[in-house]
Design a protein around this motif. Structure first.
Motif, PDB file in Angstrom:
ATOM      1  N   TRP A  88       0.814  -1.210   0.000  1.00 37.30           N
ATOM      2  CA  TRP A  88       0.000   0.000   0.000  1.00 37.30           C
ATOM      3  C   TRP A  88       0.852   1.268   0.000  1.00 37.30           C
ATOM      4  CZ3 TRP A  88      -5.159  -0.202  -0.606  1.00 37.30           C
ATOM      5  CH2 TRP A  88      -5.783  -1.422  -0.357  1.00 37.30           C
ATOM      6  N   GLU A  89       0.392   2.289  -0.732  1.00 38.27           N
ATOM      7  CA  GLU A  89       0.909   3.645  -0.636  1.00 38.27           C
ATOM      8  C   GLU A  89      -0.070   4.408   0.244  1.00 38.27           C
ATOM      9  OE1 GLU A  89       1.109   5.190  -4.588  1.00 38.27           O
ATOM     10  OE2 GLU A  89       2.733   3.856  -5.162  1.00 38.27           O
ATOM     11  N   THR A  90       0.427   5.048   1.274  1.00 33.11           N
ATOM     12  CA  THR A  90      -0.428   5.794   2.196  1.00 33.11           C
ATOM     13  C   THR A  90      -0.048   7.265   2.112  1.00 33.11           C
ATOM     14  OG1 THR A  90       1.111   5.228   3.982  1.00 33.11           O
ATOM     15  CG2 THR A  90      -0.834   3.846   3.732  1.00 33.11           C
ATOM     16  N   GLU A  91      -1.027   8.107   1.777  1.00 30.05           N
ATOM     17  CA  GLU A  91      -0.725   9.502   1.481  1.00 30.05           C
ATOM     18  C   GLU A  91      -1.811  10.433   2.010  1.00 30.05           C
ATOM     19  OE1 GLU A  91       1.664   9.174  -2.651  1.00 30.05           O
ATOM     20  OE2 GLU A  91      -0.469   8.667  -2.723  1.00 30.05           O
ATOM     21  N   VAL A  92      -1.410  11.664   2.207  1.00 28.05           N
ATOM     22  CA  VAL A  92      -2.328  12.728   2.603  1.00 28.05           C
ATOM     23  C   VAL A  92      -2.216  13.835   1.566  1.00 28.05           C
ATOM     24  CG1 VAL A  92      -2.992  14.370   4.408  1.00 28.05           C
ATOM     25  CG2 VAL A  92      -1.946  12.163   5.040  1.00 28.05           C
ATOM     26  N   TYR A 136     -15.869   8.478  -7.079  1.00 31.82           N
ATOM     27  CA  TYR A 136     -15.680   7.085  -6.677  1.00 31.82           C
ATOM     28  C   TYR A 136     -14.198   6.736  -6.820  1.00 31.82           C
ATOM     29  CZ  TYR A 136     -15.829   2.019  -6.902  1.00 31.82           C
ATOM     30  OH  TYR A 136     -15.593   0.682  -6.686  1.00 31.82           O
ATOM     31  N   PRO A 137     -13.552   6.350  -5.732  1.00 31.76           N
ATOM     32  CA  PRO A 137     -12.089   6.177  -5.775  1.00 31.76           C
ATOM     33  C   PRO A 137     -11.613   4.832  -6.314  1.00 31.76           C
ATOM     34  CG  PRO A 137     -12.882   5.868  -3.550  1.00 31.76           C
ATOM     35  CD  PRO A 137     -14.078   6.249  -4.379  1.00 31.76           C
ATOM     36  N   ARG A 138     -12.502   3.973  -6.746  1.00 26.79           N
ATOM     37  CA  ARG A 138     -12.155   2.654  -7.275  1.00 26.79           C
ATOM     38  C   ARG A 138     -11.271   1.887  -6.296  1.00 26.79           C
ATOM     39  NH1 ARG A 138     -10.749   4.934 -13.059  1.00 26.79           N
ATOM     40  NH2 ARG A 138      -9.912   6.506 -11.726  1.00 26.79           N
ATOM     41  N   GLN A 139     -10.045   1.529  -6.639  1.00 22.71           N
ATOM     42  CA  GLN A 139      -9.186   0.733  -5.755  1.00 22.71           C
ATOM     43  C   GLN A 139      -8.538   1.556  -4.640  1.00 22.71           C
ATOM     44  OE1 GLN A 139      -9.136  -2.624  -5.975  1.00 22.71           O
ATOM     45  NE2 GLN A 139     -10.614  -2.314  -7.610  1.00 22.71           N
ATOM     46  N   THR A 140      -8.556   2.864  -4.779  1.00 24.72           N
ATOM     47  CA  THR A 140      -8.032   3.733  -3.731  1.00 24.72           C
ATOM     48  C   THR A 140      -9.032   3.751  -2.583  1.00 24.72           C
ATOM     49  OG1 THR A 140      -6.849   5.083  -5.329  1.00 24.72           O
ATOM     50  CG2 THR A 140      -7.312   6.100  -3.198  1.00 24.72           C
ATOM     51  N   SER A 181       0.357  -1.327  -6.990  1.00 25.10           N
ATOM     52  CA  SER A 181       0.333  -1.704  -8.407  1.00 25.10           C
ATOM     53  C   SER A 181      -1.091  -2.001  -8.829  1.00 25.10           C
ATOM     54  CB  SER A 181       1.238  -2.914  -8.649  1.00 25.10           C
ATOM     55  OG  SER A 181       0.790  -4.014  -7.894  1.00 25.10           O
ATOM     56  N   GLY A 182      -1.245  -2.094 -10.135  1.00 31.17           N
ATOM     57  CA  GLY A 182      -2.556  -2.386 -10.696  1.00 31.17           C
ATOM     58  C   GLY A 182      -3.225  -1.131 -11.209  1.00 31.17           C
ATOM     59  N   GLY A 183      -4.341  -1.324 -11.842  1.00 31.14           N
ATOM     60  CA  GLY A 183      -5.076  -0.207 -12.410  1.00 31.14           C
ATOM     61  C   GLY A 183      -6.164   0.287 -11.481  1.00 31.14           C
ATOM     62  N   ALA A 184      -6.855   1.310 -11.930  1.00 36.31           N
ATOM     63  CA  ALA A 184      -8.011   1.855 -11.225  1.00 36.31           C
ATOM     64  C   ALA A 184      -7.682   2.229  -9.779  1.00 36.31           C
ATOM     65  CB  ALA A 184      -9.181   0.876 -11.283  1.00 36.31           C
ATOM     66  N   ARG A 185      -6.575   2.951  -9.614  1.00 37.11           N
ATOM     67  CA  ARG A 185      -6.145   3.369  -8.269  1.00 37.11           C
ATOM     68  C   ARG A 185      -5.725   4.840  -8.309  1.00 37.11           C
ATOM     69  NH1 ARG A 185      -0.678   2.997  -7.323  1.00 37.11           N
ATOM     70  NH2 ARG A 185       0.477   2.725  -9.222  1.00 37.11           N
TER      71      ARG A 185
END
Length: 176
Positions: free
Chosen positions: A98-102, A119-123, A140-144
């Motif tokens: 996971w990437e964790t960000e503010v 809608y944040p999809r995978q995020t 990794s992956g799409g829709a994020r």
């Protein structure tokens, strides 16, 4: 009062913005005791709360002069950042996956209406505050979509993001 500034879209040492140039811009803007942390445009300075808007405007002008383009400087009080990182809001997203960000808006931006976040999809939206959004997304992956994109689309305002570990390191350095 001590402030932390997060300069959008810069890496110190590139495009004419060195640590020395950034600190000079902060000092010239009226920020006392300027310091820089890491290489992603993180600064601290001391200024009276009543002077903050003018100091930030002048810092942004100094950054624009160095870069040849305008960039946001999102500013928060050190106390506000301490409060933000005091609780591990990303405990459920520990690990390398996971990437964790503010993502931060300007301090004087209109408050965020969280219903406007697409809608944040995978995020995963972890928390929504009046001027910040905390999010985790798979590495990794799409829709994020990046949290910055989500916040900018929701508000029409520029934003800047920092990794959770970066924010914790900046606060620790200021407290150390």
């Amino acid at each position: 009062m001590q402030w932390v500034g997060l300069v959008r879209n810069v890496m110190l040492g590139r495009q004419g913005l060195s640590r020395a140039v950034l600190l000079e811009a902060v000092g010239d803007a009226g920020g006392r005791e300027p310091r820089s942390y890491l290489t992603t445009g993180n600064i601290s300075f001391v200024a009276p709360p009543g002077d903050l808007d003018d100091v930030v405007e002048r810092i942004e002008a100094g950054v624009a002069a160095a870069l040849g383009r305008a960039e946001l400087v999102a500013v928060r009080s050190l106390d506000a950042l301490r409060d933000l990182v005091a609780v591990d809001r990303f405990a459920a997203f520990a690990g390398e996956d996971w990437e964790t960000e503010v993502s931060f808006l300007r301090h004087d931006a209109p408050p965020l209406d969280e219903r406007r976040i697409a809608y944040p999809r995978q995020t995963v939206i972890v928390d929504v505050r009046p001027h910040e959004v905390l999010a985790a997304r798979p590495r990794s992956g799409g829709a994020r979509p990046h949290v910055n994109r989500l916040l900018e689309e929701a508000t029409g305002c520029p934003a800047t993001a920092r990794g959770w570990s970066t924010l914790r390191r900046v606060v620790a350095a200021l407290d150390g």
